[in-house]
Design a protein around this motif. Sequence first.
Motif, PDB file in Angstrom:
ATOM      1  N   ALA B 208       0.816  -1.213   0.000  1.00 20.66           N
ATOM      2  CA  ALA B 208       0.000   0.000   0.000  1.00 20.66           C
ATOM      3  C   ALA B 208       0.855   1.270   0.000  1.00 20.66           C
ATOM      4  O   ALA B 208       0.568   2.231  -0.728  1.00 20.66           O
ATOM      5  CB  ALA B 208      -0.943  -0.003   1.203  1.00 20.66           C
ATOM      6  N   GLU B 209       1.942   1.245   0.792  1.00 17.38           N
ATOM      7  CA  GLU B 209       2.783   2.446   0.849  1.00 17.38           C
ATOM      8  C   GLU B 209       3.360   2.749  -0.534  1.00 17.38           C
ATOM      9  O   GLU B 209       3.455   3.910  -0.941  1.00 17.38           O
ATOM     10  CB  GLU B 209       3.952   2.275   1.839  1.00 17.38           C
ATOM     11  CG  GLU B 209       3.570   1.874   3.249  1.00 17.38           C
ATOM     12  CD  GLU B 209       3.285   0.380   3.350  1.00 17.38           C
ATOM     13  OE1 GLU B 209       4.169  -0.419   3.006  1.00 17.38           O
ATOM     14  OE2 GLU B 209       2.147   0.007   3.731  1.00 17.38           O
ATOM     15  N   GLY B 210       3.802   1.689  -1.220  1.00 22.03           N
ATOM     16  CA  GLY B 210       4.373   1.859  -2.557  1.00 22.03           C
ATOM     17  C   GLY B 210       3.369   2.461  -3.523  1.00 22.03           C
ATOM     18  O   GLY B 210       3.690   3.357  -4.315  1.00 22.03           O
ATOM     19  N   VAL B 211       2.130   1.951  -3.451  1.00 22.44           N
ATOM     20  CA  VAL B 211       1.089   2.472  -4.334  1.00 22.44           C
ATOM     21  C   VAL B 211       0.846   3.952  -4.027  1.00 22.44           C
ATOM     22  O   VAL B 211       0.787   4.798  -4.928  1.00 22.44           O
ATOM     23  CB  VAL B 211      -0.218   1.665  -4.184  1.00 22.44           C
ATOM     24  CG1 VAL B 211      -1.338   2.303  -4.985  1.00 22.44           C
ATOM     25  CG2 VAL B 211      -0.004   0.214  -4.612  1.00 22.44           C
ATOM     26  N   ALA B 212       0.723   4.270  -2.727  1.00 21.10           N
ATOM     27  CA  ALA B 212       0.475   5.655  -2.306  1.00 21.10           C
ATOM     28  C   ALA B 212       1.595   6.569  -2.804  1.00 21.10           C
ATOM     29  O   ALA B 212       1.359   7.660  -3.326  1.00 21.10           O
ATOM     30  CB  ALA B 212       0.362   5.729  -0.784  1.00 21.10           C
ATOM     31  N   ARG B 213       2.835   6.078  -2.680  1.00 20.10           N
ATOM     32  CA  ARG B 213       3.982   6.872  -3.108  1.00 20.10           C
ATOM     33  C   ARG B 213       3.908   7.136  -4.615  1.00 20.10           C
ATOM     34  O   ARG B 213       4.098   8.258  -5.079  1.00 20.10           O
ATOM     35  CB  ARG B 213       5.294   6.140  -2.760  1.00 20.10           C
ATOM     36  CG  ARG B 213       6.522   7.042  -2.722  1.00 20.10           C
ATOM     37  CD  ARG B 213       7.784   6.253  -2.353  1.00 20.10           C
ATOM     38  NE  ARG B 213       7.570   5.355  -1.242  1.00 20.10           N
ATOM     39  CZ  ARG B 213       7.721   4.016  -1.270  1.00 20.10           C
ATOM     40  NH1 ARG B 213       8.123   3.440  -2.399  1.00 20.10           N
ATOM     41  NH2 ARG B 213       7.493   3.275  -0.216  1.00 20.10           N
ATOM     42  N   GLU B 214       3.593   6.063  -5.351  1.00 22.40           N
ATOM     43  CA  GLU B 214       3.530   6.200  -6.803  1.00 22.40           C
ATOM     44  C   GLU B 214       2.412   7.163  -7.214  1.00 22.40           C
ATOM     45  O   GLU B 214       2.591   7.988  -8.121  1.00 22.40           O
ATOM     46  CB  GLU B 214       3.332   4.823  -7.463  1.00 22.40           C
ATOM     47  CG  GLU B 214       3.664   4.827  -8.940  1.00 22.40           C
ATOM     48  CD  GLU B 214       3.705   3.427  -9.564  1.00 22.40           C
ATOM     49  OE1 GLU B 214       4.461   2.567  -9.064  1.00 22.40           O
ATOM     50  OE2 GLU B 214       2.985   3.211 -10.556  1.00 22.40           O
ATOM     51  N   LEU B 215       1.260   7.067  -6.538  1.00 19.16           N
ATOM     52  CA  LEU B 215       0.146   7.980  -6.861  1.00 19.16           C
ATOM     53  C   LEU B 215       0.533   9.421  -6.545  1.00 19.16           C
ATOM     54  O   LEU B 215       0.181  10.355  -7.274  1.00 19.16           O
ATOM     55  CB  LEU B 215      -1.117   7.575  -6.086  1.00 19.16           C
ATOM     56  CG  LEU B 215      -1.750   6.237  -6.510  1.00 19.16           C
ATOM     57  CD1 LEU B 215      -2.915   5.881  -5.586  1.00 19.16           C
ATOM     58  CD2 LEU B 215      -2.223   6.287  -7.966  1.00 19.16           C
ATOM     59  N   THR B 216       1.277   9.596  -5.452  1.00 21.04           N
ATOM     60  CA  THR B 216       1.744  10.938  -5.083  1.00 21.04           C
ATOM     61  C   THR B 216       2.694  11.482  -6.150  1.00 21.04           C
ATOM     62  O   THR B 216       2.572  12.631  -6.588  1.00 21.04           O
ATOM     63  CB  THR B 216       2.471  10.897  -3.717  1.00 21.04           C
ATOM     64  OG1 THR B 216       1.589  10.278  -2.767  1.00 21.04           O
ATOM     65  CG2 THR B 216       2.820  12.300  -3.244  1.00 21.04           C
TER      66      THR B 216
END
Lengths: 412, 412
Positions: B208-216
């Motif tokens: 989830a953190e990776g996805v959030a980072r990528e979306l950011t």
Amino acid sequence: MKITPVKGTNDYLPAQAELRDYLQKTICETYENCGFQRIFTPILEDIENLDKSEGGENLNLIFKVMKRGEKLNKAIATGQPDQIADMGLRYDLTLPLSRYYANNKASLPNPFKVIQIDKVYRAERPQKGRLREFMQCDIDILGSKSSVCEIELIFTTAKALLNIGIDNFKIKINDKRVLKDILLTTGFKEEELDSVCISFDKLNKIQAEGVARELTEKGFDAKVIADFMELVGNAPFSLDYVKTISNNKEYIESLENIIDVSNRLAGGKYSVEYDMTLVRGQGYYTGTVFEIESLDFNSSIAGGGRYDNLIGKFGKEQVPAVGFSIGFERIFSILMERQSGLMEKPKKVVVLYDENQVEEAIMRAEELRGEYSTALYVKPKKLGKFLNKLEEQGYDGFQILGRDEDVRFFEG
Amino acid sequence: MKITPVKGTNDYLPAQAELRDYLQKTICETYENCGFQRIFTPILEDIENLDKSEGGENLNLIFKVMKRGEKLNKAIATGQPDQIADMGLRYDLTLPLSRYYANNKASLPNPFKVIQIDKVYRAERPQKGRLREFMQCDIDILGSKSSVCEIELIFTTAKALLNIGIDNFKIKINDKRVLKDILLTTGFKEEELDSVCISFDKLNKIQAEGVARELTEKGFDAKVIADFMELVGNAPFSLDYVKTISNNKEYIESLENIIDVSNRLAGGKYSVEYDMTLVRGQGYYTGTVFEIESLDFNSSIAGGGRYDNLIGKFGKEQVPAVGFSIGFERIFSILMERQSGLMEKPKKVVVLYDENQVEEAIMRAEELRGEYSTALYVKPKKLGKFLNKLEEQGYDGFQILGRDEDVRFFEG
């Protein structure tokens, strides 16, 4: 976008695919039942292996696969076409088998009785109507010089043909060592034999006069050619007659034995005959060569022979080998024309009026599937027309889940 | 000459080939029994068809086949690499299916339920241990928008897996239309959805953190990302819950129906579950997506979905389509490791001491072949060692034709 398959290749419709599957399966099961083992090799081979192989004319028909990335750019910069490819599509199954045997010998039985049923590729000129992608269907025995191999291959290949419904054929056999001995006694010289064989192989295509003309053009002695053509004119003749003109007793007796045993094993279903005119094109054959001729279709449907010097090219030692290949595509087109009804297994359909009946429909289909192939369809607008079309496709029973949960079943 | 197969391809030994054959045959028979029809398409496709297709990353992995003869020379003279190839090896079976359907539609049933089990090619980097030649194993239904198709594909694929001895799996399902509706209600904009899906697909890889980072990094609104990630953090959740946050009743109810019916048809042998995190990489999926996860091997063993806009690219009209693909190579390697003894059919051998016994030996082998696969071998020098080796290979009965015509038979 182009909707047709690339030149020389085919899209196979369901009925064609079913026949191809049936042929492959029946042939493969026959071979396995006789103790042969199937292997798979990649369709991609190293381009150097292909280029250096003994493929004769086929070497000009290799589909080459381009290098990729930086290597491709470097190769193009050289301007040399032969630098651009690093792989190619195999043009037969014998080269991959030779490589495979060298690579895996320690894990394989000896002798190794092997089945290969797989696709090969040749860049034939499409206007000749030849396929560029086609199926080959081979059995080979590696590691034995015994003529038991020839007897087994002939028996097993004939059995596979009979099992797929091909009968009325005869098997012709020759031995290149016997043929060469006849050529020697006729007056040709040892070093001329391969060249004479290449011309003689064209007998069916260009007839005796054509062969004589070609031998004359090649500059052979006129008297020797005349003697040889007189001999050919007297063919077919028996091995007993060959004994009177050749001293090569060992191979003649071996041929006699293969023919006698094979005919007894045939039990009258086919005959195995000596044919001194049989050569088979491939240069790598070293001994026996054989061919199956369909008498119904007046065409060759299988061929093979012994090649004792080929497999060893990849390894340290020579490995004797003999193989027999069924002409899969020829047989497929014969059987498609014949429309033999071989495939007509009963098939059923369950039609549902209402998508909410899907669960019940699947349960009913599952009951039928114990016995029949059963398809499921949601009722289209025109039910009658739809059922007619299914009947054309070989479905012979319809179960209709009606609007009001009534179930009707009728045979087509 | 190089004796190993080209990088990323395999030689398959007899036991491996037997398992591959068995898997293909069992899966294909299951599909045919359920009313699907097999087709074959060429592995060669027009290079423009491949280059213009929706293959995403796979377009960089196409093996290209060089032009031949004069055309090749002209192409090389241009110095442009993209002029040199006129064909390529297919990278999947969906592009050939689309072309095939456009080419043969008039001869095919509608809807068309199709089986494809065949080889595909990708120029993967060999160091990743990925295969460059591998088998795909697909069923597709073309020409119907009904969710009956999804139910049938899930039921049939699960049945094929059970039939080859794979159990203890669960089936995850999602609908991209439902997922996109959730993304919309979370605050993403219509035009952002595809990009969000691409990042969200990596959830299992980068968490989830990776996805959030990528979306950011992609510059989406921080509040929207936070709301979405909170929702993801609460997964798995039920479709009942999804109803409270989405207005897209039609697709939610359809999903519910597929899941309910499929679970009842499963009869407890596997479960079908909603998974809001399931995306599936291929950009061409337009509706339902599904995946089968082996709980024994913690790995995806099948995947598919609905792609209503792809087939039409070759024709004049759009054709709705949905497919399910079994991960053949994954399952093959699982079963090879398991050494499940699936293949252990009894096999017999007839050994002859003397080559002159070949006729009797073949007759005896033929008697056994009614019941068993039976191989024939001429006695090698060391009989005991030879029989031991045959026993290792699974032969469990030996008939020896002795020197003095005595016949000995013993079970291994």
